[in-house]
Design an enzyme around this catalytic site. Structure first.
Site, PDB file in Angstrom:
ATOM      1  N   ASP A   1      12.546   7.275  -5.059  1.00 50.49           N
ATOM      2  CA  ASP A   1      12.840   6.024  -5.756  1.00 50.49           C
ATOM      3  C   ASP A   1      12.207   6.088  -7.141  1.00 50.49           C
ATOM      4  OD1 ASP A   1      13.704   3.421  -6.280  1.00 50.49           O
ATOM      5  OD2 ASP A   1      12.160   2.454  -5.059  1.00 50.49           O
ATOM      6  N   HIS A   2      12.718   5.274  -8.049  1.00 52.89           N
ATOM      7  CA  HIS A   2      12.156   5.159  -9.390  1.00 52.89           C
ATOM      8  C   HIS A   2      11.159   4.006  -9.426  1.00 52.89           C
ATOM      9  CE1 HIS A   2      16.044   7.157 -11.047  1.00 52.89           C
ATOM     10  NE2 HIS A   2      15.094   8.048 -10.862  1.00 52.89           N
TER      11      HIS A   2
ATOM     12  N   PHE B   1      14.620  -0.391  -7.708  1.00 52.20           N
ATOM     13  CA  PHE B   1      15.706  -0.581  -6.738  1.00 52.20           C
ATOM     14  C   PHE B   1      16.652   0.614  -6.657  1.00 52.20           C
ATOM     15  CE2 PHE B   1      15.186  -4.734  -9.131  1.00 52.20           C
ATOM     16  CZ  PHE B   1      14.123  -5.190  -8.351  1.00 52.20           C
ATOM     17  N   HIS B   2      16.100   1.844  -6.656  1.00 52.59           N
ATOM     18  CA  HIS B   2      16.941   3.042  -6.613  1.00 52.59           C
ATOM     19  C   HIS B   2      16.605   3.964  -5.444  1.00 52.59           C
ATOM     20  CE1 HIS B   2      17.378   2.652 -11.295  1.00 52.59           C
ATOM     21  NE2 HIS B   2      18.071   1.746 -10.646  1.00 52.59           N
ATOM     22  N   PRO B   3      16.440   3.478  -4.220  1.00 53.25           N
ATOM     23  CA  PRO B   3      16.124   4.396  -3.121  1.00 53.25           C
ATOM     24  C   PRO B   3      17.307   5.307  -2.798  1.00 53.25           C
ATOM     25  CG  PRO B   3      16.599   2.212  -2.250  1.00 53.25           C
ATOM     26  CD  PRO B   3      16.542   2.075  -3.743  1.00 53.25           C
TER      27      PRO B   3
END
Length: 535
Positions: free
Chosen positions: A294-295, A469-471
């Site tokens: 994630d980011h 919110f980038h899983p």
């Protein structure tokens, strides 16, 4: 209890599932069932761009997951939004259209994933695009997925762009041409100031197809697997148990959290974990739920002067009314804002081959997402490491499908990620201290000008960091020799027939930017893989 038999059962009507359902149902000879655990997309705040403030952490539209306490974030627990509504995350996300870098996909190809290099995937990006500037070698036009320029501007963001240029970050017009180094205003998934979702783009135009059935409020329980082959799906429709049967395939499009969770509940995953929760081991597949990437965005906040930001605009009744009138009459202004308007990609260190930092610059500030904006003018220069080396995991909390899984991203776990975080804060300070920003007299609030040194900055990153919110990558794609791979390059689950995963969870490594567009590309390519028999 029996819900019928379909050729394809798709779990999850989000960024991947809506597109995939559209593509598979173009063949009138096949039947498609698309199941969505959330409700219909008739909530007004879904469609007004700034409505993300009211859709995240809202049980009507969000699964409302939380992480476990994160050591790298100094013990903090984060909210972990995931869309639970027709359109999935495309109904609640930041609306930013970002492919990542050509090097991301060429790396996938170098891992042995034939057909997943930049030149291979570019046609699948272009196929569904409706790019505002028209078609060229790198963009498509006339497709279902609308991509436009933002409809609001801020003086302070223009200045940040000038400041970034002073620091060696050039101005560019488009991040989506293979190399995203530079600063530009993000392209957004809107149509004339209204959020564009995958439900609008891919489901509404084909609502009349008799071979496509879309069912909401349908939460998957487990995939039925007989003799190592997926034969159907058990799910709840409301509170009533149902079983749907699949002639051809069951396809998981439930995202980087939902898809591995459902595999585990179906007995596919690390055997020891399944046995610990009293589940039968249908197929011992070690990689399910592992490799979570994630980011992490570091929210650097600066007070400013001699300009206007959204803080003071949104905190005054009259200007709020004005914003509403402007949106109602013109579909312009702050209510059309994505969470971030200005972006920049940079290198944390000159030795880095391609940009490894992404800025999301916002003309606003607040202590925590969901809380009121500050009463003074300020901006937030969020910066994230787009190629983190830390790896997390998703695991079962219990064998009950309605219990949320354990989510452990392990942010800032590696020395490299902590070093990049410290360098990212230093670069932000250089940008904010440039000549272009001087007239705004920026004053660092977070992490605070007194924080310095590698260890101090890394700890501060843990205090101000939060998910963007980038899983991805919890069912990663890999070759036969990759023990951690969950799916093969055709997105088929290893060791289980007639079962695929087609969503962000299959990425072998995270892309260098926002992940919605790559997820849709995966769905577009996945549809072709399904329709094209393997030789």
């Amino acid at each position: 209890m029996d819900f019928g038999t379909f050729d394809y059962i798709i779990v999850g009507a989000g960024s991947a599932g809506c597109l995939l359902a559209n593509r598979l149902s173009t063949d009138a000879d096949v039947s498609v069932l698309l199941l969505e655990a959330g409700g219909k997309d008739n909530y007004p705040w879904i469609h007004i761009p700034i409505g993300y403030l009211y859709t995240m952490n809202n049980p009507r539209t969000d699964w409302r997951f939380k992480t476990e306490a994160e050591p790298g974030l100094n013990g903090r627990v984060l909210n972990y939004p995931r869309g639970k509504v027709l359109g999935g995350c495309s109904a609640i996300n930041g609306m930013i259209y970002m492919r990542g870098q050509a090097a991301d996909y060429d790396h996938w190809r170098q891992l042995g994933l034939t057909g997943w290099g930049w030149d291979d995937v570019l046609p699948f990006f272009r196929k569904h695009e409706d790019f505002h500037a028209g078609s060229d070698a790198l963009h498509g036009a006339g497709g279902e997925w609308r991509i436009e320029e933002p409809r609001v501007s801020w003086e302070i963001l223009d200045a940040f762009r000038d400041a970034a240029e002073e620091c060696g970050i050039p101005k560019v017009k488009d991040f989506n041409r293979g190399d995203n180094l530079g600063s530009a205003y993000f392209h957004v998934n809107q149509r004339r100031g209204v959020r564009w979702t995958t439900a609008k783009a891919f489901l509404r135009p084909v609502a009349g197809r008799t071979n496509l059935r879309v069912v909401t409020d349908a939460q998957a329980k487990r995939v039925r697997i007989e003799n190592r082959r997926a034969t159907g799906l058990e799910f709840w429709l409301g509170n009533e148990a149902k079983i749907a049967h699949a002639r051809r395939e069951v396809i998981l499009c439930a995202g980087a959290i939902g898809s591995p969770h459902l595999l585990l509940l179906s007995g596919v995953g690390p055997g020891a974990q399944l046995r610990e929760h009293g589940l039968d081991v249908v197929h011992d597949l070690a990689g399910v739920g592992r490799n979570l990437q994630d980011h992490l965005q570091l929210r650097c906040i600066y007070k400013v002067r001699n300009t206007t930001t959204l803080n003071e605009t949104a905190n005054k009744l009259l200007t709020r009314i004005g914003m509403g009138i402007q949106y109602a009459l013109q579909r312009r202004g702050p209510m059309t804002m994505a969470p971030s308007t200005l972006g920049a990609f940079a290198k944390s260190d000159p030795s880095v081959a391609t940009a490894n930092l992404e800025y999301h610059v916002q003309p606003l500030s607040l202590d925590k997402f969901g809380e009121p904006l500050h009463p003074f003018p300020a901006i937030t220069a969020s910066v994230c490491n787009v190629r983190p080396t830390s790896r997390g995991a998703l695991s079962l909390r219990s064998p009950d499908p309605r219990d949320a899984p354990r989510i452990q991203p392990n942010y800032l776990h590696t020395p490299e990620d902590r070093r990049v975080a410290a360098d990212a804060i230093r670069l932000t300070r250089r940008i904010m201290g440039s000549r272009a920003m001087a007239r705004f007299a920026p004053e660092e609030m977070r992490p605070g000008a007194s924080v310095d040194g590698d260890d101090g900055l890394a700890r501060a990153a843990g205090d101000i960091g939060t998910t963007i919110f980038h899983p991805v990558s919890t069912c990663k794609m890999g070759t036969e020799s990759d023990a951690g791979a969950v799916v093969d390059p055709s997105l088929c689950v290893r060791g289980v027939g007639a079962l695929r995963v087609i969503d962000a969870s299959v990425m072998p490594s995270i892309t260098s930017g926002n992940t919605a567009a790559p997820t849709m590309m995966i769905a577009e390519k996945g549809a072709e893989l399904i329709r094209t028999p393997r030789g």
